[in-house]
Design a protein around this motif. Sequence first.
Motif, PDB file in Angstrom:
ATOM      1  N   ALA A  43       0.926  -1.104  -0.182  1.00 45.22           N
ATOM      2  CA  ALA A  43       0.075   0.141   0.046  1.00 45.22           C
ATOM      3  C   ALA A  43       0.716   1.222   0.111  1.00 45.22           C
ATOM      4  N   PHE A  44       1.874   1.377   0.667  1.00 41.46           N
ATOM      5  CA  PHE A  44       2.751   2.486   0.806  1.00 41.46           C
ATOM      6  C   PHE A  44       3.435   2.472  -0.582  1.00 41.46           C
ATOM      7  N   GLU A  45       4.035   1.590  -1.162  1.00 44.75           N
ATOM      8  CA  GLU A  45       4.442   1.736  -2.372  1.00 44.75           C
ATOM      9  C   GLU A  45       3.702   2.089  -3.430  1.00 44.75           C
ATOM     10  N   ALA A  46       2.355   1.681  -3.414  1.00 44.54           N
ATOM     11  CA  ALA A  46       1.488   2.664  -4.324  1.00 44.54           C
ATOM     12  C   ALA A  46       1.023   3.414  -4.129  1.00 44.54           C
ATOM     13  N   ILE A  47       0.982   4.151  -3.034  1.00 44.60           N
ATOM     14  CA  ILE A  47       0.773   5.382  -2.770  1.00 44.60           C
ATOM     15  C   ILE A  47       1.960   6.457  -3.362  1.00 44.60           C
ATOM     16  N   GLU A  48       2.972   5.830  -2.837  1.00 43.37           N
ATOM     17  CA  GLU A  48       4.368   6.575  -3.282  1.00 43.37           C
ATOM     18  C   GLU A  48       4.592   6.795  -4.826  1.00 43.37           C
ATOM     19  N   ALA A  49       4.197   5.765  -5.705  1.00 43.44           N
ATOM     20  CA  ALA A  49       4.207   5.617  -7.198  1.00 43.44           C
ATOM     21  C   ALA A  49       3.165   6.400  -7.623  1.00 43.44           C
ATOM     22  N   ASP A  50       2.029   6.653  -6.900  1.00 50.67           N
ATOM     23  CA  ASP A  50       0.772   7.337  -7.617  1.00 50.67           C
ATOM     24  C   ASP A  50       0.905   8.715  -7.589  1.00 50.67           C
ATOM     25  N   PRO A  51       1.110   9.538  -8.611  1.00 50.86           N
ATOM     26  CA  PRO A  51       1.084  11.153  -8.543  1.00 50.86           C
ATOM     27  C   PRO A  51      -0.157  11.756  -8.106  1.00 50.86           C
ATOM     28  N   HIS A  52      -1.247  11.024  -7.970  1.00 46.72           N
ATOM     29  CA  HIS A  52      -2.358  11.555  -7.408  1.00 46.72           C
ATOM     30  C   HIS A  52      -2.680  11.149  -5.936  1.00 46.72           C
ATOM     31  N   ASN A  53      -1.662  10.734  -5.180  1.00 50.45           N
ATOM     32  CA  ASN A  53      -1.585  10.355  -3.725  1.00 50.45           C
ATOM     33  C   ASN A  53      -0.573  10.861  -3.077  1.00 50.45           C
ATOM     34  N   GLU A  54      -0.623  11.275  -2.157  1.00 48.04           N
ATOM     35  CA  GLU A  54       0.412  11.677  -1.135  1.00 48.04           C
ATOM     36  C   GLU A  54       0.304  11.188   0.207  1.00 48.04           C
ATOM     37  N   VAL A  64       7.621  12.547  14.054  1.00 48.72           N
ATOM     38  CA  VAL A  64       6.514  12.678  13.280  1.00 48.72           C
ATOM     39  C   VAL A  64       5.533  12.590  14.232  1.00 48.72           C
ATOM     40  N   VAL A  65       4.652  13.827  14.225  1.00 49.70           N
ATOM     41  CA  VAL A  65       3.548  14.131  15.198  1.00 49.70           C
ATOM     42  C   VAL A  65       2.170  14.229  14.530  1.00 49.70           C
ATOM     43  N   GLY A  66       2.157  14.120  13.283  1.00 51.67           N
ATOM     44  CA  GLY A  66       0.993  14.068  12.518  1.00 51.67           C
ATOM     45  C   GLY A  66       1.333  13.414  11.255  1.00 51.67           C
ATOM     46  N   THR A  67      -0.166  13.029  10.736  1.00 53.76           N
ATOM     47  CA  THR A  67      -0.463  12.512   9.283  1.00 53.76           C
ATOM     48  C   THR A  67      -1.451  12.732   8.716  1.00 53.76           C
ATOM     49  N   CYS A  68      -1.695  12.653   7.226  1.00 55.35           N
ATOM     50  CA  CYS A  68      -2.846  12.586   6.601  1.00 55.35           C
ATOM     51  C   CYS A  68      -2.466  11.990   5.271  1.00 55.35           C
ATOM     52  N   GLN A  69      -3.608  11.704   4.442  1.00 54.31           N
ATOM     53  CA  GLN A  69      -3.423  11.032   3.442  1.00 54.31           C
ATOM     54  C   GLN A  69      -4.179  11.983   2.304  1.00 54.31           C
ATOM     55  N   GLY A  79     -17.264  21.557 -13.950  1.00 54.54           N
ATOM     56  CA  GLY A  79     -16.611  22.028 -14.988  1.00 54.54           C
ATOM     57  C   GLY A  79     -15.315  21.247 -15.254  1.00 54.54           C
ATOM     58  N   GLY A  80     -15.174  20.093 -14.757  1.00 55.24           N
ATOM     59  CA  GLY A  80     -13.955  19.452 -14.803  1.00 55.24           C
ATOM     60  C   GLY A  80     -13.247  19.558 -13.592  1.00 55.24           C
ATOM     61  N   ALA A  81     -13.393  20.252 -12.635  1.00 59.46           N
ATOM     62  CA  ALA A  81     -12.770  20.667 -11.252  1.00 59.46           C
ATOM     63  C   ALA A  81     -11.922  19.426 -10.843  1.00 59.46           C
ATOM     64  N   TRP A  82     -10.948  19.405 -10.115  1.00 60.28           N
ATOM     65  CA  TRP A  82     -10.069  18.550  -9.486  1.00 60.28           C
ATOM     66  C   TRP A  82     -10.625  18.954  -7.890  1.00 60.28           C
ATOM     67  N   ARG A  83     -10.593  17.708  -7.055  1.00 57.68           N
ATOM     68  CA  ARG A  83     -10.912  17.641  -5.772  1.00 57.68           C
ATOM     69  C   ARG A  83      -9.559  17.016  -4.851  1.00 57.68           C
ATOM     70  N   MET A  84      -9.556  17.310  -3.816  1.00 55.36           N
ATOM     71  CA  MET A  84      -8.552  16.798  -2.960  1.00 55.36           C
ATOM     72  C   MET A  84      -9.429  16.056  -1.801  1.00 55.36           C
ATOM     73  N   GLN A  85      -9.055  14.812  -1.745  1.00 56.47           N
ATOM     74  CA  GLN A  85     -10.023  14.026  -0.768  1.00 56.47           C
ATOM     75  C   GLN A  85      -8.723  13.878   0.510  1.00 56.47           C
ATOM     76  N   VAL A  86      -9.026  13.983   1.781  1.00 56.19           N
ATOM     77  CA  VAL A  86      -8.274  13.994   2.787  1.00 56.19           C
ATOM     78  C   VAL A  86      -8.686  12.782   3.551  1.00 56.19           C
ATOM     79  N   GLU A  87      -7.805  12.048   3.987  1.00 56.02           N
ATOM     80  CA  GLU A  87      -8.094  10.713   4.849  1.00 56.02           C
ATOM     81  C   GLU A  87      -7.094  10.588   5.962  1.00 56.02           C
ATOM     82  N   ALA A  88      -7.465   9.606   6.901  1.00 53.06           N
ATOM     83  CA  ALA A  88      -6.471   9.284   7.805  1.00 53.06           C
ATOM     84  C   ALA A  88      -5.971  10.616   8.557  1.00 53.06           C
ATOM     85  N   GLN A 121     -12.278  17.730   0.153  1.00 45.79           N
ATOM     86  CA  GLN A 121     -13.525  17.169   0.789  1.00 45.79           C
ATOM     87  C   GLN A 121     -12.916  16.170   1.681  1.00 45.79           C
ATOM     88  N   LEU A 122     -13.534  15.749   2.853  1.00 47.00           N
ATOM     89  CA  LEU A 122     -13.144  14.563   3.830  1.00 47.00           C
ATOM     90  C   LEU A 122     -14.571  13.939   4.227  1.00 47.00           C
TER      91      LEU A 122
END
Length: 160
Positions: A43-54, A64-69, A79-88, A121-122
């Motif tokens: 899962a980490f490697e998939a996130i790391e390799a995907d330019p649409h995931n951070e 390290v005191v905080g995290t989010c994906q 109108g074709g807008a991009w969204r950011m989904q915030v998780e974890a 969005q979250l």
Amino acid sequence: MEFRIAARDDVPAVLALLADDDLSRERGFGEVPAEIGPGIWAAFEAIEADPHNELIVAVQDGEVVGTCQLTYLPGLSRGGAWRMQVEAVRIHAGRRGRGLGAEMMRWTIERARERGCRMVQLTSDKKRVDAHRFYERLGFARSHEGMKLTLAPEGGTTRA
């Protein structure tokens, strides 16, 4: 506080943040395994390799005191807008109440703007009443009713 994309060495700290949560414990994910399994590394490697995931970490005083994906979603609506989904979203239990979560979310919102997103969005579990108030103080609105269907490994479904 410094915010950056997580490195492989950060994974144990991220897992500890995700585990240190009442709902995670209730769901059986409240312990960090002694040895990180191949599913987590994949899962980490998939996130790391995907330019649409951070996978983001917040670092303070070298810890390290905080995290989010963050996931960037293209769409035809709006109108074709991009969204950011915030998780974890997590802040270390011993550091909560000091404004670090708000700082991390403000950084996240700015990151969305930098990536050309028109919406952040979250979702948040209905039991997380304090988190809901936190997000509303940051300007998020309760606009949708979310639903989940958890898929069982053997092909069936389970309750979320």
